[in-house]
Design a protein around this motif. Structure first.
Motif, mmCIF file in Angstrom:
data_model
loop_
_atom_site.group_PDB
_atom_site.id
_atom_site.type_symbol
_atom_site.label_atom_id
_atom_site.label_comp_id
_atom_site.label_asym_id
_atom_site.label_seq_id
_atom_site.Cartn_x
_atom_site.Cartn_y
_atom_site.Cartn_z
ATOM 1 N N GLU A 1 8.727 90.783 80.456
ATOM 2 C CA GLU A 1 9.242 89.528 79.890
ATOM 3 C C GLU A 1 9.325 89.624 78.368
ATOM 4 O O GLU A 1 10.329 89.229 77.769
ATOM 5 N N LEU A 2 8.291 90.148 77.744
ATOM 6 C CA LEU A 2 8.259 90.292 76.293
ATOM 7 C C LEU A 2 9.365 91.240 75.823
ATOM 8 O O LEU A 2 10.069 90.958 74.852
ATOM 9 N N SER A 3 9.523 92.323 76.528
ATOM 10 C CA SER A 3 10.557 93.292 76.184
ATOM 11 C C SER A 3 11.953 92.690 76.322
ATOM 12 O O SER A 3 12.835 92.938 75.492
ATOM 13 N N LEU A 4 12.163 91.889 77.360
ATOM 14 C CA LEU A 4 13.454 91.218 77.536
ATOM 15 C C LEU A 4 13.732 90.245 76.382
ATOM 16 O O LEU A 4 14.866 90.164 75.895
ATOM 17 N N LEU A 5 12.719 89.525 75.962
ATOM 18 C CA LEU A 5 12.885 88.594 74.842
ATOM 19 C C LEU A 5 13.260 89.338 73.560
ATOM 20 O O LEU A 5 14.155 88.918 72.819
ATOM 21 N N LYS A 6 12.576 90.449 73.310
ATOM 22 C CA LYS A 6 12.882 91.238 72.115
ATOM 23 C C LYS A 6 14.304 91.788 72.174
ATOM 24 O O LYS A 6 15.042 91.705 71.190
ATOM 25 N N MET A 7 14.663 92.328 73.319
ATOM 26 C CA MET A 7 15.992 92.915 73.446
ATOM 27 C C MET A 7 17.069 91.848 73.293
ATOM 28 O O MET A 7 18.126 92.100 72.716
ATOM 29 N N THR A 8 16.815 90.657 73.785
ATOM 30 C CA THR A 8 17.763 89.559 73.625
ATOM 31 C C THR A 8 18.025 89.288 72.146
ATOM 32 O O THR A 8 19.182 89.151 71.724
ATOM 33 N N GLU A 9 16.979 89.239 71.370
ATOM 34 C CA GLU A 9 17.144 88.973 69.941
ATOM 35 C C GLU A 9 17.821 90.134 69.218
ATOM 36 O O GLU A 9 18.654 89.918 68.338
ATOM 37 N N TYR A 10 17.481 91.351 69.589
ATOM 38 C CA TYR A 10 18.097 92.514 68.931
ATOM 39 C C TYR A 10 19.594 92.591 69.230
ATOM 40 O O TYR A 10 20.385 92.932 68.357
ATOM 41 N N ILE A 11 19.954 92.252 70.448
ATOM 42 C CA ILE A 11 21.383 92.259 70.793
ATOM 43 C C ILE A 11 22.086 91.083 70.113
ATOM 44 O O ILE A 11 23.221 91.225 69.652
ATOM 45 N N LYS A 12 21.409 89.968 70.014
ATOM 46 C CA LYS A 12 22.003 88.790 69.377
ATOM 47 C C LYS A 12 22.365 89.074 67.909
ATOM 48 O O LYS A 12 23.406 88.658 67.432
ATOM 49 N N VAL A 13 21.476 89.809 67.204
ATOM 50 C CA VAL A 13 21.740 90.130 65.797
ATOM 51 C C VAL A 13 22.465 91.468 65.642
ATOM 52 O O VAL A 13 22.674 91.931 64.529
ATOM 53 N N GLU A 14 22.809 92.072 66.774
ATOM 54 C CA GLU A 14 23.576 93.327 66.821
ATOM 55 C C GLU A 14 22.881 94.460 66.073
ATOM 56 O O GLU A 14 23.505 95.216 65.327
ATOM 57 N N ASN A 15 21.585 94.607 66.301
ATOM 58 C CA ASN A 15 20.810 95.688 65.707
ATOM 59 C C ASN A 15 20.736 96.834 66.721
ATOM 60 O O ASN A 15 19.946 96.796 67.669
ATOM 61 N N GLU A 16 21.547 97.838 66.503
ATOM 62 C CA GLU A 16 21.671 98.934 67.470
ATOM 63 C C GLU A 16 20.376 99.711 67.645
ATOM 64 O O GLU A 16 19.962 99.995 68.774
ATOM 65 N N ASP A 17 19.730 100.071 66.552
ATOM 66 C CA ASP A 17 18.526 100.901 66.633
ATOM 67 C C ASP A 17 17.391 100.210 67.386
ATOM 68 O O ASP A 17 16.783 100.785 68.295
ATOM 69 N N LEU A 18 17.128 98.965 67.024
ATOM 70 C CA LEU A 18 16.039 98.249 67.697
ATOM 71 C C LEU A 18 16.399 97.915 69.147
ATOM 72 O O LEU A 18 15.527 97.938 70.023
ATOM 73 N N ALA A 19 17.667 97.614 69.405
ATOM 74 C CA ALA A 19 18.088 97.323 70.780
ATOM 75 C C ALA A 19 17.917 98.553 71.664
ATOM 76 O O ALA A 19 17.444 98.451 72.803
ATOM 77 N N LYS A 20 18.279 99.725 71.135
ATOM 78 C CA LYS A 20 18.112 100.970 71.910
ATOM 79 C C LYS A 20 16.637 101.272 72.160
ATOM 80 O O LYS A 20 16.265 101.708 73.250
ATOM 81 N N ALA A 21 15.809 101.037 71.151
ATOM 82 C CA ALA A 21 14.377 101.285 71.310
ATOM 83 C C ALA A 21 13.778 100.360 72.366
ATOM 84 O O ALA A 21 12.997 100.795 73.227
ATOM 85 N N GLU A 22 14.159 99.102 72.325
ATOM 86 C CA GLU A 22 13.631 98.146 73.310
ATOM 87 C C GLU A 22 14.188 98.435 74.698
ATOM 88 O O GLU A 22 13.505 98.240 75.701
ATOM 89 N N LEU A 23 15.415 98.905 74.757
ATOM 90 C CA LEU A 23 16.019 99.281 76.035
ATOM 91 C C LEU A 23 15.246 100.435 76.673
ATOM 92 O O LEU A 23 14.961 100.418 77.871
ATOM 93 N N ALA A 24 14.898 101.423 75.855
ATOM 94 C CA ALA A 24 14.100 102.550 76.359
ATOM 95 C C ALA A 24 12.741 102.072 76.851
ATOM 96 O O ALA A 24 12.249 102.522 77.891
ATOM 97 N N SER A 25 12.148 101.143 76.129
ATOM 98 C CA SER A 25 10.865 100.578 76.533
ATOM 99 C C SER A 25 10.982 99.841 77.867
ATOM 100 O O SER A 25 10.136 99.988 78.752
ATOM 101 N N LEU A 26 12.034 99.074 78.008
ATOM 102 C CA LEU A 26 12.257 98.319 79.242
ATOM 103 C C LEU A 26 12.492 99.249 80.432
ATOM 104 O O LEU A 26 11.969 99.012 81.525
ATOM 105 N N LYS A 27 13.245 100.307 80.222
ATOM 106 C CA LYS A 27 13.466 101.292 81.292
ATOM 107 C C LYS A 27 12.141 101.904 81.726
ATOM 108 O O LYS A 27 11.876 102.060 82.916
ATOM 109 N N PHE A 28 11.308 102.250 80.744
ATOM 110 C CA PHE A 28 10.001 102.820 81.074
ATOM 111 C C PHE A 28 9.171 101.848 81.889
ATOM 112 O O PHE A 28 8.541 102.229 82.882
ATOM 113 N N LEU A 29 9.144 100.585 81.480
ATOM 114 C CA LEU A 29 8.331 99.584 82.180
ATOM 115 C C LEU A 29 8.793 99.402 83.627
ATOM 116 O O LEU A 29 7.965 99.289 84.533
ATOM 117 N N ILE A 30 10.098 99.369 83.850
ATOM 118 C CA ILE A 30 10.618 99.213 85.218
ATOM 119 C C ILE A 30 10.262 100.432 86.061
ATOM 120 O O ILE A 30 9.800 100.301 87.202
#
Length: 126
Positions: free
Chosen positions: A82-111
């Motif tokens: 849930e926390l990772s999804l919230l972070k990724m939502t904000e990173y995509i909203k502000v179009e921050n590629e680096d942080l969005a990719k990092a959070e995406l990798a984190s989310l993949k690991f968690l799943i």
């Protein structure tokens, strides 16, 4: 003899339920991973609108999965997702590629981590 059949029936019901849970867990994990792959493609192509749409699809899928997963998994792991999804939502909203990719990798690991830790296998039993 009657106790034997009752015990056998209980064991069969338990095993059937376990197999069913494994199948559901695998299917839902794979669906989430597919959506994450789509989001990753969107981010790599700088298509932020499509990334937001796919993220909305992921959040809707997660909301449907959360209830059943809550029964069989540790709540801390679900909270991390849930926390990772919230972070990724904000990173995509502000179009921050680096942080969005990092959070995406984190989310993949968690799943993947949830799936490998909760699937019934010989390694998890012994």
């Amino acid at each position: 003899m009657k106790i034997f059949w009752i015990s056998l029936l209980i064991i069969l019901i338990f095993l059937s339920f376990t197999v069913y849970l494994n199948i559901c867990l695998e299917k839902s994990s794979q669906e989430v991973m597919n959506i994450l792959e789509e989001i990753e493609k969107n981010i790599n192509q700088q298509d932020w609108e499509l990334a937001k749409n796919n993220l909305d699809k992921l959040i809707n899928k997660w909301e449907k999965m959360y209830g059943p997963w809550q029964i069989i998994m540790e709540h801390q792991e679900l909270d991390n997702i849930e926390l990772s999804l919230l972070k990724m939502t904000e990173y995509i909203k502000v179009e921050n590629e680096d942080l969005a990719k990092a959070e995406l990798a984190s989310l993949k690991f968690l799943i993947r981590h949830i799936y490998t830790n909760n699937v019934i296998s010989i390694e998890n039993i012994f």
